[in-house]
Design a protein around this motif. Structure first.
Motif, short mmCIF file in Angstrom:
data_model
loop_
_atom_site.label_atom_id
_atom_site.label_comp_id
_atom_site.label_asym_id
_atom_site.label_seq_id
_atom_site.Cartn_x
_atom_site.Cartn_y
_atom_site.Cartn_z
N PHE A 1 0.83 -1.21 0.00
CA PHE A 1 0.00 0.00 0.00
C PHE A 1 0.86 1.26 0.00
N THR A 2 1.95 1.23 0.74
CA THR A 2 2.85 2.38 0.79
C THR A 2 3.36 2.73 -0.60
N GLY A 3 3.61 1.72 -1.42
CA GLY A 3 4.14 1.93 -2.76
C GLY A 3 3.12 2.33 -3.80
N GLN A 4 1.85 2.36 -3.44
CA GLN A 4 0.81 2.71 -4.41
C GLN A 4 0.78 4.22 -4.68
N LYS A 5 0.81 4.58 -5.94
CA LYS A 5 0.71 5.99 -6.31
C LYS A 5 -0.75 6.43 -6.35
N GLU A 6 -1.61 5.57 -6.85
CA GLU A 6 -3.05 5.85 -6.90
C GLU A 6 -3.70 5.22 -5.68
N TRP A 7 -4.85 5.77 -5.28
CA TRP A 7 -5.56 5.21 -4.14
C TRP A 7 -7.06 5.22 -4.41
N SER A 8 -7.64 4.05 -4.47
CA SER A 8 -9.08 3.90 -4.65
C SER A 8 -9.47 2.52 -4.14
N SER A 9 -10.76 2.28 -4.04
CA SER A 9 -11.22 0.96 -3.59
C SER A 9 -10.75 -0.13 -4.55
N GLU A 10 -10.74 0.19 -5.84
CA GLU A 10 -10.30 -0.79 -6.84
C GLU A 10 -8.82 -1.14 -6.66
N VAL A 11 -7.99 -0.14 -6.38
CA VAL A 11 -6.56 -0.37 -6.18
C VAL A 11 -6.34 -1.25 -4.95
N VAL A 12 -7.06 -0.98 -3.88
CA VAL A 12 -6.92 -1.77 -2.65
C VAL A 12 -7.34 -3.21 -2.90
N ASN A 13 -8.49 -3.40 -3.53
CA ASN A 13 -8.96 -4.77 -3.81
C ASN A 13 -8.01 -5.51 -4.74
N ARG A 14 -7.53 -4.82 -5.77
CA ARG A 14 -6.59 -5.45 -6.70
C ARG A 14 -5.28 -5.82 -6.00
N THR A 15 -4.78 -4.94 -5.17
CA THR A 15 -3.54 -5.21 -4.43
C THR A 15 -3.69 -6.44 -3.55
N CYS A 16 -4.81 -6.53 -2.84
CA CYS A 16 -5.07 -7.69 -1.98
C CYS A 16 -5.22 -8.97 -2.82
N SER A 17 -5.94 -8.89 -3.92
CA SER A 17 -6.13 -10.06 -4.78
C SER A 17 -4.82 -10.54 -5.37
N GLU A 18 -3.99 -9.60 -5.82
CA GLU A 18 -2.68 -9.97 -6.37
C GLU A 18 -1.82 -10.63 -5.31
N TYR A 19 -1.83 -10.09 -4.11
CA TYR A 19 -1.06 -10.67 -3.01
C TYR A 19 -1.55 -12.08 -2.71
N LEU A 20 -2.85 -12.25 -2.66
CA LEU A 20 -3.46 -13.56 -2.41
C LEU A 20 -3.03 -14.56 -3.48
N PHE A 21 -3.06 -14.15 -4.73
CA PHE A 21 -2.67 -15.01 -5.85
C PHE A 21 -1.18 -15.35 -5.79
N GLU A 22 -0.35 -14.36 -5.54
CA GLU A 22 1.10 -14.57 -5.51
C GLU A 22 1.51 -15.52 -4.39
N LYS A 23 0.88 -15.40 -3.24
CA LYS A 23 1.24 -16.26 -2.10
C LYS A 23 0.79 -17.70 -2.34
N GLY A 24 -0.36 -17.87 -2.94
CA GLY A 24 -0.81 -19.21 -3.31
C GLY A 24 -1.30 -20.07 -2.16
#
Length: 142
Positions: A76-99
């Motif tokens: 989140f600290t590294g995000q330049k944009e901030w919106s609900s979509e960015v937060v949800n996408r960041t969490c989803s990407e993290y979830l996918f990457e961790k597996g």
């Protein structure tokens, strides 16, 4: 309603207040309901009965949950944009990457960090309203 909460609500800008009103229209019907969602204006209370039950039900150890929040805080600290979509996408990407994580390990844990409560409004919308700086702080505090 406590005076500190009244002041915090009065201090919210109009655009964010409209967002809160739209997001919470089915959750806040009476003035007394506002106290249950005070985290939108004040620091969350992590010591509630519901919050404690949630923590006991988590399948991962406390240090693993802390690492998830630390990882999200960093992203989140590294995000330049901030919106609900960015937060949800960041969490989803993290979830996918961790597996090896599930929604509870990421989204529910983040909701708890932001609100002190495992249930409630969509996490991206909460994060958008309280703002990036506050999300990062709460990820570190929870």
């Amino acid at each position: 309603m406590p005076e500190h909460l009244q002041k915090a609500i009065a201090g919210m800008n109009d655009l964010k207040m409209v967002k809160v009103m739209d997001m919470m229209k089915v959750r806040m019907r009476y003035e007394a309901d506002i106290k249950n969602h005070a985290y939108l204006w004040t620091d969350p209370d992590y010591r509630t009965e519901l919050g404690n039950k949630f923590l006991k039900k988590l399948k991962r150890k406390a240090n693993e949950n802390a690492q998830v929040l630390k990882d999200l805080e960093s992203r989140f600290t590294g995000q330049k944009e901030w919106s609900s979509e960015v937060v949800n996408r960041t969490c989803s990407e993290y979830l996918f990457e961790k597996g090896n994580l599930n929604n509870e390990d990421v989204f529910y844990l983040l909701r708890y960090a932001l609100t002190g409560n495992p249930v409630g409004a969509p996490i991206g919308e909460i994060a958008e309203v309280i703002g990036k700086k506050e999300v990062v702080i709460r990820c570190g505090d929870a």
